[in-house]
Design a protein around this motif. Structure first.
Motif, short mmCIF file in Angstrom:
data_model
loop_
_atom_site.label_atom_id
_atom_site.label_comp_id
_atom_site.label_asym_id
_atom_site.label_seq_id
_atom_site.Cartn_x
_atom_site.Cartn_y
_atom_site.Cartn_z
N LEU A 110 0.80 -1.22 0.20
CA LEU A 110 -0.01 0.19 0.03
C LEU A 110 0.79 1.22 -0.16
O LEU A 110 0.45 2.35 0.47
CB LEU A 110 -0.82 0.02 1.24
CG LEU A 110 -1.80 -1.15 1.35
CD1 LEU A 110 -2.79 -1.19 2.60
CD2 LEU A 110 -3.01 -0.72 0.12
N GLN A 112 3.14 2.20 1.90
CA GLN A 112 3.64 3.17 3.14
C GLN A 112 4.56 2.12 4.00
O GLN A 112 4.18 2.09 5.02
CB GLN A 112 2.18 3.55 4.01
CG GLN A 112 1.39 4.31 3.34
CD GLN A 112 1.74 5.74 3.13
OE1 GLN A 112 2.70 6.23 4.04
NE2 GLN A 112 1.52 6.35 2.21
N CYS A 113 5.28 1.52 3.48
CA CYS A 113 6.27 0.33 4.02
C CYS A 113 6.62 0.79 5.41
O CYS A 113 6.55 -0.24 6.20
CB CYS A 113 7.20 -0.27 2.97
SG CYS A 113 6.47 -0.48 1.42
#
Ligand code: FES
Length: 157
Positions: A110, A112-113
């Motif tokens: 997504l 937003q690691c």
């Protein structure tokens, strides 16, 4: 250790993967809706009451979504390193017990690691590692998509 929490995206100190959302769900299912209960919860997590309210708003969207609206769960490498497996298991169990599990979908990333484990409802991504919600309508890759073609990783010519 909670003093390293900042709104700039650094991780806060709660060691339970996804703990912010799990606690919001626990308060909701047990009917603890008073401001005092929320302040105490925020304190126990080491985050501000404003950030916890943001998480609670995400939780409201999660439990009130249409049955076919997917709860998108990131199972990418970074989120799994941040405890996605145990978080997903606990979250699904809690949602199922409350009769609000609905449809879920595993994805690979997504975007937003560093802040995971992350999950998404509609256009909102909850970064549980930082207790932040980010509006993001970029497409995600379904877990069935497999690795990206090599051509995608080629440097610009
Ligand atoms: S691995 Fe989960 S956001 Fe990238």
């Amino acid at each position: 250790v909670t003093e390293d929490r900042e709104t700039s995206g650094r991780r806060y100190g709660n060691p339970v993967p996804g703990g912010v959302l799990l606690l919001a769900h626990e308060l909701w299912t047990s009917g603890q809706t008073s401001p005092e209960a929320h302040e105490e919860a925020a304190r126990s997590l080491g985050i501000s009451t404003e950030d916890f309210e943001t998480v609670r708003e995400f939780h409201r969207r999660l439990v009130s979504r249409a049955h076919d609206e997917p709860l998108v769960l990131c199972r990418g490498v970074s989120c799994r390193m941040h405890g996605a497996d145990s978080f997903h298991s606990a979250l699904k169990s809690g949602l199922d017990s409350a009769g609000v599990l609905g449809r879920t979908m595993d994805v690979l990333c997504l975007s937003q690691c560093p802040h995971g484990p992350n999950l998404k409802v509609q256009q909102m991504v909850l970064c549980t590692g930082t207790a932040a919600v980010i509006a993001d309508d970029r497409p995600w890759r379904p877990i069935t998509a497999g690795p990206r073609p090599v051509v995608d990783a080629a440097p610009p010519s």
